[in-house]
Scaffold this motif. Structure first.
Motif, PDB file in Angstrom:
ATOM      1  N   ALA A  17      -9.311   2.339  -6.269  1.00 34.43           N
ATOM      2  CA  ALA A  17      -8.906   2.780  -4.931  1.00 34.43           C
ATOM      3  C   ALA A  17      -7.534   2.211  -4.566  1.00 34.43           C
ATOM      4  O   ALA A  17      -6.704   2.884  -3.957  1.00 34.43           O
ATOM      5  N   LEU A  18      -7.292   0.967  -4.936  1.00 34.87           N
ATOM      6  CA  LEU A  18      -6.000   0.350  -4.628  1.00 34.87           C
ATOM      7  C   LEU A  18      -4.887   0.866  -5.541  1.00 34.87           C
ATOM      8  O   LEU A  18      -3.719   0.822  -5.164  1.00 34.87           O
ATOM      9  N   ALA A  20      -4.260   3.875  -6.216  1.00 36.67           N
ATOM     10  CA  ALA A  20      -3.687   5.072  -5.595  1.00 36.67           C
ATOM     11  C   ALA A  20      -2.632   4.719  -4.555  1.00 36.67           C
ATOM     12  O   ALA A  20      -1.780   5.533  -4.212  1.00 36.67           O
ATOM     13  N   CYS A  21      -2.653   3.511  -4.032  1.00 36.41           N
ATOM     14  CA  CYS A  21      -1.679   3.091  -3.025  1.00 36.41           C
ATOM     15  C   CYS A  21      -0.322   2.760  -3.643  1.00 36.41           C
ATOM     16  O   CYS A  21       0.655   2.589  -2.916  1.00 36.41           O
ATOM     17  N   GLY A  22      -0.242   2.676  -4.943  1.00 39.34           N
ATOM     18  CA  GLY A  22       0.988   2.283  -5.597  1.00 39.34           C
ATOM     19  C   GLY A  22       1.901   3.433  -5.963  1.00 39.34           C
ATOM     20  O   GLY A  22       2.848   3.259  -6.716  1.00 39.34           O
ATOM     21  N   ASP A  23       1.660   4.626  -5.436  1.00 43.31           N
ATOM     22  CA  ASP A  23       2.478   5.785  -5.766  1.00 43.31           C
ATOM     23  C   ASP A  23       3.868   5.629  -5.160  1.00 43.31           C
ATOM     24  O   ASP A  23       4.018   5.330  -3.983  1.00 43.31           O
ATOM     25  N   GLN A  24       4.871   5.841  -5.961  1.00 46.22           N
ATOM     26  CA  GLN A  24       6.252   5.712  -5.513  1.00 46.22           C
ATOM     27  C   GLN A  24       6.732   7.033  -4.911  1.00 46.22           C
ATOM     28  O   GLN A  24       6.362   8.101  -5.391  1.00 46.22           O
TER      29      GLN A  24
END
Length: 84
Positions: A17-18, A20-24
């Motif tokens: 889940a975390l 997915a938060c790293g998308d640039q």
């Protein structure tokens, strides 16, 4: 054993889940948006250009479009039948 499997599954789900938060952000680098020219400006001299149309002449462009729509895409004219 089951408690450890549940804890491992929960940790793996949290990690996914975390991730997915790293998308640039994806941005186009360069001078900006390229604007297209007017369609009647053409592409220059081409062997595929329709005869009777001069590059950059909006009036002849519109006349060619009308002629193509009338004779090339109107089935009533092509077959010779009259619309009912």
């Amino acid at each position: 054993m089951i408690k450890r499997l549940t804890l491992t599954s929960a940790a793996l789900a949290a990690l996914l889940a975390l991730a997915a938060c790293g998308d640039q952000p994806q941005e186009i680098s360069g001078s900006g948006v390229k604007q297209d020219g007017a369609p009647y400006t053409g592409v220059g001299k081409s062997q595929y250009a329709q005869g009777g149309w001069t590059t950059g002449d909006k009036t002849s462009w519109e006349q060619q479009l009308k002629a193509r729509a009338q004779y090339g895409q109107n089935d009533y004219v092509r077959v010779g039948a009259q619309p009912k």
